[in-house]
Scaffold this motif. Structure first.
Motif, mmCIF file in Angstrom:
data_model
loop_
_atom_site.group_PDB
_atom_site.id
_atom_site.type_symbol
_atom_site.label_atom_id
_atom_site.label_comp_id
_atom_site.label_asym_id
_atom_site.label_seq_id
_atom_site.Cartn_x
_atom_site.Cartn_y
_atom_site.Cartn_z
ATOM 1 N N UNK A 1 0.770 -1.058 0.215
ATOM 2 C CA UNK A 1 -0.077 -0.009 0.011
ATOM 3 C C UNK A 1 0.694 1.258 -0.099
ATOM 4 N N UNK A 2 1.957 1.219 0.433
ATOM 5 C CA UNK A 2 3.154 2.461 0.598
ATOM 6 C C UNK A 2 4.487 1.677 0.523
ATOM 7 N N UNK A 3 5.391 2.794 0.246
ATOM 8 C CA UNK A 3 6.896 2.447 0.098
ATOM 9 C C UNK A 3 7.505 3.499 0.956
ATOM 10 N N UNK A 4 8.533 3.131 1.899
ATOM 11 C CA UNK A 4 9.683 3.918 2.505
ATOM 12 C C UNK A 4 10.962 3.742 1.797
ATOM 13 N N UNK A 5 11.235 4.451 1.130
ATOM 14 C CA UNK A 5 12.673 4.066 0.564
ATOM 15 C C UNK A 5 13.977 4.856 0.803
ATOM 16 N N UNK A 6 14.893 4.346 1.528
ATOM 17 C CA UNK A 6 16.106 4.977 2.263
ATOM 18 C C UNK A 6 17.253 4.970 1.417
ATOM 19 N N UNK A 7 17.650 6.263 0.947
ATOM 20 C CA UNK A 7 18.632 6.280 0.128
ATOM 21 C C UNK A 7 18.820 5.213 -1.054
ATOM 22 N N UNK A 8 17.679 4.837 -1.974
ATOM 23 C CA UNK A 8 17.631 3.868 -2.651
ATOM 24 C C UNK A 8 18.479 4.009 -3.804
ATOM 25 N N UNK A 9 19.096 2.814 -4.136
ATOM 26 C CA UNK A 9 19.942 2.747 -5.397
ATOM 27 C C UNK A 9 19.028 2.689 -6.764
ATOM 28 N N UNK A 10 18.609 3.788 -7.152
ATOM 29 C CA UNK A 10 17.532 3.785 -8.221
ATOM 30 C C UNK A 10 18.371 3.694 -9.565
ATOM 31 N N UNK A 11 19.574 4.600 -9.716
ATOM 32 C CA UNK A 11 20.089 4.819 -10.847
ATOM 33 C C UNK A 11 21.671 4.912 -10.523
ATOM 34 N N UNK A 12 22.507 4.170 -11.369
ATOM 35 C CA UNK A 12 24.062 4.242 -11.411
ATOM 36 C C UNK A 12 24.508 4.411 -12.624
ATOM 37 N N UNK A 13 25.383 5.365 -12.741
ATOM 38 C CA UNK A 13 26.170 5.614 -13.632
ATOM 39 C C UNK A 13 27.624 4.763 -13.423
ATOM 40 N N UNK A 14 28.370 4.623 -14.470
ATOM 41 C CA UNK A 14 29.618 3.681 -14.217
ATOM 42 C C UNK A 14 30.555 4.056 -13.129
ATOM 43 N N UNK A 15 30.888 5.413 -13.058
ATOM 44 C CA UNK A 15 31.822 5.837 -12.112
ATOM 45 C C UNK A 15 31.347 5.623 -10.691
ATOM 46 N N UNK A 16 29.983 6.039 -10.310
ATOM 47 C CA UNK A 16 29.261 5.726 -9.248
ATOM 48 C C UNK A 16 29.308 4.290 -8.740
ATOM 49 N N UNK A 17 29.054 3.211 -9.660
ATOM 50 C CA UNK A 17 28.797 1.922 -9.447
ATOM 51 C C UNK A 17 30.526 1.400 -9.262
ATOM 52 N N UNK A 18 31.436 1.885 -9.940
ATOM 53 C CA UNK A 18 32.625 1.511 -9.523
ATOM 54 C C UNK A 18 33.252 1.854 -8.206
ATOM 55 N N UNK A 19 32.824 3.183 -7.863
ATOM 56 C CA UNK A 19 33.184 3.565 -6.549
ATOM 57 C C UNK A 19 32.616 2.656 -5.258
ATOM 58 N N UNK A 20 31.203 2.528 -5.325
ATOM 59 C CA UNK A 20 30.476 1.711 -4.356
ATOM 60 C C UNK A 20 30.924 0.465 -4.496
ATOM 61 N N UNK A 21 31.215 -0.401 -5.514
ATOM 62 C CA UNK A 21 31.837 -1.581 -5.744
ATOM 63 C C UNK A 21 32.923 -1.777 -4.897
ATOM 64 N N UNK A 22 33.968 -0.907 -5.245
ATOM 65 C CA UNK A 22 35.205 -0.816 -4.686
ATOM 66 C C UNK A 22 35.247 -0.801 -3.091
ATOM 67 N N UNK A 23 34.260 0.236 -2.506
ATOM 68 C CA UNK A 23 34.178 0.265 -1.085
ATOM 69 C C UNK A 23 33.644 -0.750 -0.498
ATOM 70 N N UNK A 24 32.572 -1.404 -0.974
ATOM 71 C CA UNK A 24 32.005 -2.512 -0.405
ATOM 72 C C UNK A 24 32.934 -3.925 -0.436
ATOM 73 N N UNK A 25 33.405 -3.854 -1.465
ATOM 74 C CA UNK A 25 34.309 -5.025 -1.544
ATOM 75 C C UNK A 25 35.448 -5.094 -0.593
ATOM 76 N N UNK A 26 35.888 -3.969 -0.567
ATOM 77 C CA UNK A 26 37.036 -3.584 0.650
ATOM 78 C C UNK A 26 36.494 -3.939 2.022
ATOM 79 N N UNK A 27 35.252 -3.629 2.353
ATOM 80 C CA UNK A 27 34.720 -3.874 3.810
ATOM 81 C C UNK A 27 34.335 -5.443 3.825
ATOM 82 N N UNK A 28 34.168 -6.116 2.852
ATOM 83 C CA UNK A 28 33.543 -7.550 2.857
ATOM 84 C C UNK A 28 34.805 -8.516 3.007
#
Length: 247
Positions: free
Chosen positions: A101-128
């Motif tokens: 019936x309703x949605x609350x989206x918290x800083x959702x990942x709606x679109x990724x350009x290549x540069x942003x995707x690579x930065x997020x990918x690198x950061x999360x991989x390092x933490x994991x």
């Protein structure tokens, strides 16, 4: 496939909580507990490759979404989705207009350009690859509680670099603006104040033709708004539950 699910409250659940990449259902402990104390019940699945759910070979948004629709088909009174979980919520709403019936989206990942995707990918991989100790997480995120830090570290240990890499490899075209605009139910988006994935500029573009879409930027918050400013997330969730007719 069926996902491992965590429950908050003993009554039939009416709220679905969807976590972000490299997290797991238990990270919603504060929101879930607050909902339970207010008379609502929630479920928080571990998405594929996370927490106690299986680690298959495919990590497309379609596969993530099919798991959720199989495990928790609804209809839900409210779906709360963070980051990747927000993207999954949008995909589920597009697949089934009656999903919630309703949605609350918290800083959702709606679109990724290549540069942003690579930065997020690198950061999360390092933490994991080398999960920070709780003390380091608290130093990096001063608004978090010790419980937040402990649960985040546990979720990092329960996934793998392979899951993160395949999520980005299997979703090279990460563009969900059209699906977001297609949702006919109320959608409220909370944007981070510091390095947001979803910005006011994104909203200015997406709100065109989407009368049910609203947005606010949460002061003093990073990407994990439900950890940095949990009171805001809880207040908005409860408000939406009280003002939106149940399905």
């Amino acid at each position: 496939m069926k996902l491992n699910v965590h429950r908050f409250g003993s009554t039939p659940p009416t709220v679905l909580l969807l976590h972000g990449l490299s997290s797991a259902g238990p990270v919603w402990w504060r929101v879930g507990t607050a909902l339970e104390e207010s008379g609502y019940a929630a479920v928080a699945p571990d998405l594929r490759g996370h927490g106690g759910s299986a680690h298959p070979d495919i990590y497309s948004l379609g596969a993530y979404t099919e798991d959720v629709l199989e495990t928790a088909p609804g209809p839900w009174h409210l779906v709360v989705g963070h980051s990747l979980g927000g993207a999954v919520a949008v995909r589920a709403a597009a697949a089934n207009p009656d999903f919630a019936a309703a949605y609350l989206l918290i800083d959702p990942a709606i679109t990724f350009d290549r540069e942003t995707a690579e930065a997020v990918h690198t950061s999360i991989c390092a933490d994991v690859a080398d999960p920070p100790a709780p003390e380091q997480l608290l130093a990096d995120h001063p608004h978090w509680s010790r419980e937040d830090a402990d649960r985040k570290r546990a979720s990092l240990l329960a996934t793998s670099v392979d899951v993160i890499q395949k999520t980005f490899e299997d979703n090279r075209d990460w563009q969900l603006a059209d699906q977001l605009r297609s949702i006919t139910r109320p959608v409220h988006i909370l944007g981070a104040d510091e390095d947001p994935l979803y910005t006011a500029e994104d909203f200015a573009i997406h709100q065109s033709g989407a009368a049910t879409l609203t947005f606010e930027q949460v002061p003093g918050s990073g990407h994990s708004i439900y950890r940095d400013r949990p009171e805001t997330v809880i207040e908005r969730a409860l408000s939406m539950l009280r003002t939106t007719p149940a399905p």
